[in-house]
Design a protein around this motif. Sequence first.
Motif, PDB file in Angstrom:
ATOM      1  N   UNK A   1       0.805  -1.212   0.000  1.00 58.49           N
ATOM      2  CA  UNK A   1       0.000   0.000   0.000  1.00 58.49           C
ATOM      3  C   UNK A   1       0.844   1.269   0.000  1.00 58.49           C
ATOM      4  N   UNK A   2       2.158   1.114   0.096  1.00 56.23           N
ATOM      5  CA  UNK A   2       3.050   2.278   0.137  1.00 56.23           C
ATOM      6  C   UNK A   2       3.253   2.837  -1.270  1.00 56.23           C
ATOM      7  N   UNK A   3       3.013   4.123  -1.480  1.00 58.63           N
ATOM      8  CA  UNK A   3       3.192   4.708  -2.816  1.00 58.63           C
ATOM      9  C   UNK A   3       4.648   4.653  -3.271  1.00 58.63           C
ATOM     10  N   UNK A   4       4.853   4.562  -4.577  1.00 61.65           N
ATOM     11  CA  UNK A   4       6.208   4.538  -5.125  1.00 61.65           C
ATOM     12  C   UNK A   4       6.994   5.771  -4.726  1.00 61.65           C
ATOM     13  N   UNK A   5       6.322   6.894  -4.618  1.00 60.72           N
ATOM     14  CA  UNK A   5       7.013   8.134  -4.259  1.00 60.72           C
ATOM     15  C   UNK A   5       7.677   8.031  -2.891  1.00 60.72           C
ATOM     16  N   UNK A   6       7.055   7.309  -1.970  1.00 60.52           N
ATOM     17  CA  UNK A   6       7.634   7.141  -0.638  1.00 60.52           C
ATOM     18  C   UNK A   6       8.905   6.304  -0.728  1.00 60.52           C
ATOM     19  N   UNK A   7       8.864   5.228  -1.506  1.00 60.08           N
ATOM     20  CA  UNK A   7      10.066   4.428  -1.705  1.00 60.08           C
ATOM     21  C   UNK A   7      11.196   5.284  -2.279  1.00 60.08           C
ATOM     22  N   UNK A   8      10.864   6.128  -3.233  1.00 60.68           N
ATOM     23  CA  UNK A   8      11.876   6.964  -3.877  1.00 60.68           C
ATOM     24  C   UNK A   8      12.478   7.962  -2.896  1.00 60.68           C
ATOM     25  N   UNK A   9      11.656   8.517  -2.024  1.00 62.56           N
ATOM     26  CA  UNK A   9      12.155   9.453  -1.013  1.00 62.56           C
ATOM     27  C   UNK A   9      13.107   8.747  -0.062  1.00 62.56           C
ATOM     28  N   UNK A  10      12.713   7.550   0.387  1.00 60.21           N
ATOM     29  CA  UNK A  10      13.568   6.793   1.299  1.00 60.21           C
ATOM     30  C   UNK A  10      14.895   6.462   0.627  1.00 60.21           C
ATOM     31  N   UNK A  11      14.834   5.988  -0.616  1.00 57.01           N
ATOM     32  CA  UNK A  11      16.052   5.645  -1.344  1.00 57.01           C
ATOM     33  C   UNK A  11      16.996   6.837  -1.429  1.00 57.01           C
ATOM     34  N   UNK A  12      16.447   8.023  -1.654  1.00 55.15           N
ATOM     35  CA  UNK A  12      17.280   9.222  -1.800  1.00 55.15           C
ATOM     36  C   UNK A  12      17.948   9.621  -0.495  1.00 55.15           C
ATOM     37  N   UNK A  13      17.421   9.133   0.635  1.00 57.81           N
ATOM     38  CA  UNK A  13      17.964   9.506   1.942  1.00 57.81           C
ATOM     39  C   UNK A  13      18.958   8.491   2.494  1.00 57.81           C
ATOM     40  N   UNK A  14      19.111   7.362   1.828  1.00 60.78           N
ATOM     41  CA  UNK A  14      20.041   6.340   2.301  1.00 60.78           C
ATOM     42  C   UNK A  14      21.409   6.521   1.662  1.00 60.78           C
ATOM     43  N   UNK A  15      22.499   6.247   2.394  1.00 64.04           N
ATOM     44  CA  UNK A  15      23.827   6.316   1.803  1.00 64.04           C
ATOM     45  C   UNK A  15      23.992   5.416   0.588  1.00 64.04           C
ATOM     46  N   UNK A  16      23.309   4.276   0.570  1.00 63.87           N
ATOM     47  CA  UNK A  16      23.432   3.343  -0.548  1.00 63.87           C
ATOM     48  C   UNK A  16      22.520   3.699  -1.708  1.00 63.87           C
ATOM     49  N   UNK A  17      21.617   4.652  -1.488  1.00 64.07           N
ATOM     50  CA  UNK A  17      20.760   5.123  -2.563  1.00 64.07           C
ATOM     51  C   UNK A  17      19.704   4.148  -3.014  1.00 64.07           C
ATOM     52  N   UNK A  18      19.306   3.243  -2.114  1.00 64.84           N
ATOM     53  CA  UNK A  18      18.299   2.263  -2.496  1.00 64.84           C
ATOM     54  C   UNK A  18      17.503   1.833  -1.276  1.00 64.84           C
ATOM     55  N   UNK A  19      16.340   1.254  -1.529  1.00 69.08           N
ATOM     56  CA  UNK A  19      15.515   0.681  -0.471  1.00 69.08           C
ATOM     57  C   UNK A  19      15.861  -0.805  -0.354  1.00 69.08           C
ATOM     58  N   UNK A  20      16.027  -1.267   0.865  1.00 67.85           N
ATOM     59  CA  UNK A  20      16.409  -2.656   1.102  1.00 67.85           C
ATOM     60  C   UNK A  20      15.347  -3.616   0.563  1.00 67.85           C
TER      61      UNK A  20
END
Length: 254
Positions: free
Chosen positions: A201-220
């Motif tokens: 149910x999580x929007x893609x935009x939320x995944x993209x925001x999280x990815x941008x905030x991680x040092x590795x640049x991705x969502x686990x």
Amino acid sequence: MSRPIADLTVLVTGAGRGLGAAIARAFAREGARVAINYRNSREAAEALVAELGERGAAFQADVTDPEQVSRMVDEITDRFTTPDVLVHNALADYAFNGDARAQLDSLRWAEISRQAETAVGGALNCIQALRPHFAAQGFGRVVTIGTNLVQNPVVPYHDYTAAKGALLAFTRTAAKELGPLGVTVNMVSGGLLRRTDASAATPDAVFDIIASQTPLGSVTTPEEMADTVLFFASRWARAVTGQNLIVDGGLVFG
């Protein structure tokens, strides 16, 4: 004491789908015998068994019921051997939808209790069922699944996070008591995983925001988190217990 993963029988609770299924696949890949516990996801669990072959088998039980857990352990013992490793992944039904989450003005204690019954109660029931086996062989591995929301409640999922916080405390107290038996107890805490049924149910935009905030640049991914669970069951982690390892690409430090 340590043993190769290929020599182990592993019980993964809530393994019919999502992260649990990824953990089951990871252990089977390394040659372990994998008991796939499910509550309602029978078709998914049986499909996973078909995928894993003779190394996997499905066992139905509600981990909040100690009698069902005891029966399940007996069935696993008959099919393989008594589990040497417990991965407690089972989760009460939940959807990570920030818009639909229970907020403090409407949250009821029963919602927190329901999450804790599976998170902490399920861990307790499974550990109690396996403790005699752990003690008899002087060896055991317990890995619980937590969340980085305890450290960084960026979205306040009150019921889920409170239950996982309690599970972290229980992980550490269990490590203290079970250590003399040769049993390690650790937690692996992920963030939002891309993607599982719970995060659907999580929007893609939320995944993209999280990815941008991680040092590795991705969502686990579930597969990446599953590999960390393998570490705690392996000989490489034989001197590690009572720890919580956050696996989220570096989003949360500590």
